[in-house]
Design a protein around this motif. Structure first.
Motif, PDB file in Angstrom:
ATOM      1  N   ILE A   1      89.081  72.714   6.249  1.00 23.43           N
ATOM      2  CA  ILE A   1      87.677  73.127   6.351  1.00 23.43           C
ATOM      3  C   ILE A   1      87.094  72.846   7.727  1.00 23.43           C
TER       4      ILE A   1
ATOM      5  N   LEU B   1      87.729  75.891   9.689  1.00 24.34           N
ATOM      6  CA  LEU B   1      86.914  77.002   9.188  1.00 24.34           C
ATOM      7  C   LEU B   1      85.448  76.855   9.588  1.00 24.34           C
TER       8      LEU B   1
ATOM      9  N   ALA C   1      92.947  81.409   3.643  1.00 26.86           N
ATOM     10  CA  ALA C   1      91.727  80.644   3.889  1.00 26.86           C
ATOM     11  C   ALA C   1      90.574  81.520   4.379  1.00 26.86           C
TER      12      ALA C   1
ATOM     13  N   TYR D   1      88.403  70.066  -1.421  1.00 25.65           N
ATOM     14  CA  TYR D   1      87.312  70.148  -0.451  1.00 25.65           C
ATOM     15  C   TYR D   1      87.756  69.907   0.991  1.00 25.65           C
TER      16      TYR D   1
ATOM     17  N   THR E   1      90.576  75.014   1.529  1.00 17.25           N
ATOM     18  CA  THR E   1      90.022  75.959   0.553  1.00 17.25           C
ATOM     19  C   THR E   1      90.892  75.985  -0.704  1.00 17.25           C
ATOM     20  N   ASP E   2      90.336  76.464  -1.783  1.00 16.66           N
ATOM     21  CA  ASP E   2      91.095  76.539  -3.041  1.00 16.66           C
ATOM     22  C   ASP E   2      92.365  77.388  -2.904  1.00 16.66           C
TER      23      ASP E   2
END
Length: 190
Positions: A15, A18, A62, A173, A176-177
């Motif tokens: 993340i 991202l 992602a 978290y 990403t999933d």
């Protein structure tokens, strides 16, 4: 288009990557951000580096929901290790209609004078820099080719995520999933 190039191992993409990419895409004059998956960083010797195709797939998963973010395998066909100046030259030849900007963390700027042909990069390209925690002083604070972009100070590392996975700890978290699902499916980093 004005394209921001975000180079990295992305082993795995998380993340922090991202958030930085999205900040660059939405807070600057860049039209798109291209994640350049590096097969081998000349400054890193990493025994836990996944195959570049797996890292490419994780980046693809992602960013699938963001049209301003793209992934590139341009370095997969270049001589290894990959040097940024060589990749920039190939991209400029392949896409003469685009203007390319290098995105990097301030921690990398500290080491920038060690990069191959760093003077040429500064001469021909702009560099958009995001802050990194505890960055020492460097010589590029006021360089005309360097622009500092206000972005969150994030101290999340792929090393930390890999360690959590080796210790069989949750990474929810942090990635990403879809990336977490891919890591679980392939049993990476365990």
């Amino acid at each position: 288009m004005k394209i921001g190039l975000f180079f990295g191992s992305f082993n795995p993409i998380h993340i922090g990557h991202l958030i930085i990419a999205n900040t660059m895409a939405t807070s600057t004059d860049l039209d798109q951000i291209w994640f350049i998956v590096s097969p081998q960083n000349p400054f890193k010797k990493n025994n836990s580096l996944l195959h570049e195709f797996d890292r490419y797939t994780m980046v693809e998963r992602a960013i699938a929901d963001n049209h301003k973010l793209k992934v590139s395998d341009i370095e997969f066909s270049l001589t290894k290790p990959s040097y940024t100046i060589d990749t920039l030259t190939v991209l400029a030849d392949k896409y003469p209609e685009h203007e390319f900007v290098l995105i990097m963390g301030e921690d990398n700027l500290v080491q920038f004078e060690n990069w191959k042909n760093f003077e040429k990069i500064l001469e021909f390209y702009k560099i958009y820099v995001y802050p990194r925690p505890n960055t020492p002083q460097h010589n590029f604070k006021n360089h005309t080719s360097v622009k500092f972009v206000d972005a969150p100070l994030l101290d999340i590392s792929a090393t930390y995520i890999r360690k959590r996975l080796q210790d069989k700890k949750n990474i929810k978290y942090l990635v990403t999933d879809p990336v977490e699902a891919y890591i679980e499916l392939k049993k990476f980093y365990t």
